[in-house]
Design a protein around this motif. Sequence first.
Motif, short mmCIF file in Angstrom:
data_model
loop_
_atom_site.label_atom_id
_atom_site.label_comp_id
_atom_site.label_asym_id
_atom_site.label_seq_id
_atom_site.Cartn_x
_atom_site.Cartn_y
_atom_site.Cartn_z
N GLY A 248 -7.85 -17.89 -23.83
CA GLY A 248 -7.05 -16.76 -23.42
C GLY A 248 -6.37 -16.96 -22.07
O GLY A 248 -6.67 -17.91 -21.33
N LEU A 249 -5.44 -16.06 -21.77
CA LEU A 249 -4.73 -16.07 -20.49
C LEU A 249 -5.27 -14.94 -19.63
O LEU A 249 -5.39 -13.80 -20.09
N GLN A 250 -5.60 -15.23 -18.39
CA GLN A 250 -6.03 -14.20 -17.45
C GLN A 250 -4.81 -13.51 -16.87
O GLN A 250 -3.89 -14.16 -16.39
N LEU A 251 -4.78 -12.18 -16.92
CA LEU A 251 -3.64 -11.44 -16.39
C LEU A 251 -3.68 -11.35 -14.87
O LEU A 251 -2.62 -11.36 -14.22
N ALA A 252 -4.86 -11.23 -14.29
CA ALA A 252 -4.97 -11.12 -12.84
C ALA A 252 -4.31 -12.33 -12.18
O ALA A 252 -4.55 -13.47 -12.55
N GLY A 253 -3.44 -12.04 -11.21
CA GLY A 253 -2.76 -13.11 -10.49
C GLY A 253 -1.44 -13.53 -11.10
O GLY A 253 -0.65 -14.22 -10.46
N ARG A 254 -1.18 -13.12 -12.34
CA ARG A 254 0.08 -13.51 -12.98
C ARG A 254 1.22 -12.57 -12.57
O ARG A 254 1.01 -11.44 -12.17
N LYS A 255 2.44 -13.09 -12.72
CA LYS A 255 3.64 -12.35 -12.29
C LYS A 255 4.23 -11.58 -13.46
O LYS A 255 4.60 -12.19 -14.47
N LEU A 256 4.32 -10.27 -13.31
CA LEU A 256 4.94 -9.41 -14.32
C LEU A 256 6.32 -8.99 -13.83
O LEU A 256 6.45 -8.42 -12.74
N GLY A 257 7.33 -9.26 -14.64
CA GLY A 257 8.69 -8.82 -14.33
C GLY A 257 9.08 -7.67 -15.23
O GLY A 257 9.09 -7.81 -16.47
N ILE A 258 9.38 -6.52 -14.65
CA ILE A 258 9.72 -5.32 -15.41
C ILE A 258 11.23 -5.11 -15.37
O ILE A 258 11.84 -5.09 -14.30
N ILE A 259 11.83 -4.97 -16.55
CA ILE A 259 13.26 -4.70 -16.65
C ILE A 259 13.43 -3.21 -16.95
O ILE A 259 13.21 -2.77 -18.07
N GLY A 260 13.78 -2.44 -15.93
CA GLY A 260 13.92 -0.99 -16.08
C GLY A 260 12.74 -0.26 -15.50
O GLY A 260 11.64 -0.33 -16.05
N LEU A 261 12.97 0.43 -14.37
CA LEU A 261 11.85 1.06 -13.67
C LEU A 261 11.99 2.58 -13.69
O LEU A 261 12.00 3.23 -12.65
N GLY A 262 12.11 3.12 -14.91
CA GLY A 262 12.05 4.57 -15.06
C GLY A 262 10.60 5.01 -15.14
O GLY A 262 9.70 4.34 -14.63
N GLY A 263 10.36 6.14 -15.81
CA GLY A 263 9.00 6.68 -15.88
C GLY A 263 8.01 5.73 -16.52
O GLY A 263 6.89 5.55 -16.04
N ILE A 264 8.41 5.08 -17.62
CA ILE A 264 7.51 4.15 -18.30
C ILE A 264 7.31 2.90 -17.46
O ILE A 264 6.19 2.41 -17.30
N GLY A 265 8.40 2.37 -16.92
CA GLY A 265 8.30 1.17 -16.10
C GLY A 265 7.39 1.37 -14.90
O GLY A 265 6.59 0.48 -14.55
N MET B 156 -2.21 -7.90 -11.08
CA MET B 156 -1.00 -8.66 -11.32
C MET B 156 -0.02 -8.49 -10.16
O MET B 156 -0.06 -7.51 -9.42
N LYS B 157 0.89 -9.44 -10.05
CA LYS B 157 1.97 -9.37 -9.07
C LYS B 157 3.20 -8.82 -9.78
O LYS B 157 3.68 -9.43 -10.74
N VAL B 158 3.71 -7.68 -9.32
CA VAL B 158 4.72 -6.95 -10.08
C VAL B 158 6.06 -6.95 -9.35
O VAL B 158 6.14 -6.59 -8.16
#
Length: 337
Positions: free
Chosen positions: A157-174, A186-188
Amino acid sequence: MTEIYETQPERTDLPLVVMPAVLDAMVEPIKAQFPALENIARVRMFEEFTSDETVIAERTQGGDALLVGGYHISDDLLRTLGEQHIRCIVFCGTGVASYINLDLARELNIRICNAEHYGDNSVAEHTFALMLELARCAGSLDTNVKAGGWAWKGGDGLQLAGRKLGIIGLGGIGVTVATIARAFGMKVSAWSSHVPAEHFERSGATPVADLNELIADSDIVSVHLPLSSATAGIITADHLEHLKPGTLFINTARSEVIEKGALLARLQRGDIHAALDVFDHEPLTAEDPICHVPGIVLTPHVGWRTDGAFKELTRQMIACLVAFYHGEHYNTVIAER
């Protein structure tokens, strides 16, 4: 025979709201909201789901407002509804541009309303369900164990902690996704236009001005853009070229915000993994090419479907009608003249 649920049937002096088709999961939540229309409008709800436009047109006769959930309204049906003097259509969702021709609705002088932010938590949670499935393959592992297997040949598996998350669209859900991601360690970062700076402050996401840069620098990319004329096709094939091998790509927003055909072409190269809840054509068939991409995770546009979301969604739908009959506005997308 289809059951018909009616409120205040004796009050023929009141305007009629029709819900010609209803999802099973919506029946009880929306019934709980109908008392808010007492002495304002009566309701006729057909307790059966259908997308047959002939049936829908027959059931809406005599009404002047329409509650819609789970089906598209073609231009022909919309014109028929206009001829039947439907003056207000309330959708059980946010992205109404996917379900109805808004320009034609404006031309026909029909008010269009939607619901907003009712599913922020639900869709964000589903985003993480998909992310975790890509990262840890719980579903595949379950199938393997139940079939008598124990050794897993699908890789660790892949560990999420420490990984980079890129969010496209930062409304309410984002914003909600970013908040959850930070709790995972995670790094956001996020790319989003036309949102208040407060969204970045509240979510803790680092703003990135260039979409290519965001995509190229992310281990996981998650799409949370609303669909509008400004966002349709905004993520192009060129943008997707910047996905590095091994990236996890998730879309729980709308498929139409990605250039048509671009995502399938990128996924078919086999060097990234994806989880999708939205598609160009819904429902999918087993023959659809997206179903045959190795390692892909697909769900049937259910990210928004939770008990909490249905409760808030139906509250807003009825609030739209109350405002309409009081000559006010609530979640109005297209206003009548």
